[in-house]
Design an enzyme around this catalytic site. Structure first.
Site, PDB file in Angstrom:
ATOM      1  N   HIS A  13       3.510  -2.245   3.708  1.00 11.10           N
ATOM      2  CA  HIS A  13       3.716  -0.442   2.753  1.00 11.10           C
ATOM      3  C   HIS A  13       4.888  -0.194   2.368  1.00 11.10           C
ATOM      4  O   HIS A  13       5.874  -0.095   2.715  1.00 11.10           O
ATOM      5  CB  HIS A  13       3.331   0.258   3.952  1.00 11.10           C
ATOM      6  CG  HIS A  13       2.479  -0.464   5.038  1.00 11.10           C
ATOM      7  ND1 HIS A  13       2.068  -0.955   6.025  1.00 11.10           N
ATOM      8  CD2 HIS A  13       0.536   0.900   4.373  1.00 11.10           C
ATOM      9  CE1 HIS A  13       0.714  -1.069   6.096  1.00 11.10           C
ATOM     10  NE2 HIS A  13       0.225   0.236   5.451  1.00 11.10           N
ATOM     11  N   ASP A  37       0.787  -1.478  -0.019  1.00  7.95           N
ATOM     12  CA  ASP A  37       0.064  -0.323   0.268  1.00  7.95           C
ATOM     13  C   ASP A  37       0.958   1.258   0.035  1.00  7.95           C
ATOM     14  O   ASP A  37       2.335   1.445   0.131  1.00  7.95           O
ATOM     15  CB  ASP A  37      -0.790   0.022   1.376  1.00  7.95           C
ATOM     16  CG  ASP A  37      -2.292  -0.593   1.094  1.00  7.95           C
ATOM     17  OD1 ASP A  37      -2.388  -2.150   0.455  1.00  7.95           O
ATOM     18  OD2 ASP A  37      -2.901  -1.008   2.128  1.00  7.95           O
TER      19      ASP A  37
END
Length: 265
Positions: A209, A58
């Site tokens: 992430h 992400d």
């Protein structure tokens, strides 16, 4: 002799039909019919194909997307990026890398424009967050994504309805949070992968992430090596559900040519 009674009964029926709740059943039936017309969307918390492990990233694009892509390419594997439009960096500044990853068959999906908590937004704000990123995907890739992950995992009924209306088919959450965005050390993250690998062939959908440097430089190489040892199939989010690559996008044309509109300002 019965005529006066019939007149009274007729008057009563007229009165009842004028009451506010007299057409309640009709309104309920109409409401039920309208609900059936609302497009549906799939909430995904985990993969469904046994032996599949989907690593997802992400919050990019930022600095390390190409490094991630190269790590997967080296093992003949694929991954999924849930991209923002303007979070750590502007997507237009990384357009060449995003296109390169797309062309390499990695999956590009939506994480909204500015990483807002979309479960708290009204309809206008939700549509703006989605549309701005859709425009960027159209310019850079020539497609609009059908997959979405809500920032913070936060969603509302309104968000789901709007996503479905805009043509999205799947909202991806996760069953495994690396906790890298919360400051988890590399050691904590690798222990989590050890625990997951011990569950083979149970499937997993992991949240990571890409702007977190240690996730990319330390944890990712370890995870890929361990998954290979345990015979997990490292896959994209569509593969781990038994879907096709074309299910991830709505093709809207060909990629555009960079001009003055390719900006996050």
């Amino acid at each position: 002799m019965l005529l006066p009674q019939l007149v009274v009964l007729s008057a009563l029926l007229t009165l009842v039909s004028s009451l506010p709740w007299s057409n309640l059943l009709e309104r309920q039936e109409a409401s039920s019919s309208a609900l059936n017309d609302i497009p549906t969307i799939n909430l995904v918390y985990n993969c469904t194909v046994a032996g599949h492990f989907a690593l997802t990233f992400d919050d990019g694009p930022y600095l390390w997307e190409k490094t991630v892509g190269d790590a997967f390419t080296a093992g003949n594997q694929l991954t999924t990026f849930f991209l923002n439009g303007n979070n750590y960096g502007c997507i237009y500044d990384s357009a060449d890398v995003v296109k390169e990853l797309y062309d390499a068959n990695h999956t590009m999906a939506s994480h909204g424009w500015g990483h807002l908590n979309m479960g708290l937004l009204d309809a206008d704000a939700i549509n703006s967050e989605l549309e701005r990123l859709e425009v960027a995907f159209t310019r850079i890739l020539g497609v609009v994504p059908r997959f979405f992950r809500p920032p913070f995992g936060s969603y509302s009924t309104l968000l789901l309805e709007i996503l479905a209306q805009r043509g999205y088919t799947h909202v991806y959450l996760w069953d495994t949070d690396s906790q890298d965005a919360d400051g988890a050390t590399a050691s904590v993250q690798t222990q989590l992968f050890d625990a997951n690998c011990a569950t083979y062939p149970l499937s997993h959908l992991a949240l990571q992430h890409s702007p977190v440097e240690q996730t990319i430089t330390t944890v990712l190489p370890y995870a890929l090596a361990e998954l290979r040892k345990t015979r997990y199939t490292v896959s994209t989010v569509e593969d781990c559900l038994g879907l096709r690559k074309e299910d991830a996008y709505r093709v809207v044309g060909t990629p555009g040519t960079r001009d003055a509109t390719w900006t996050c300002a």
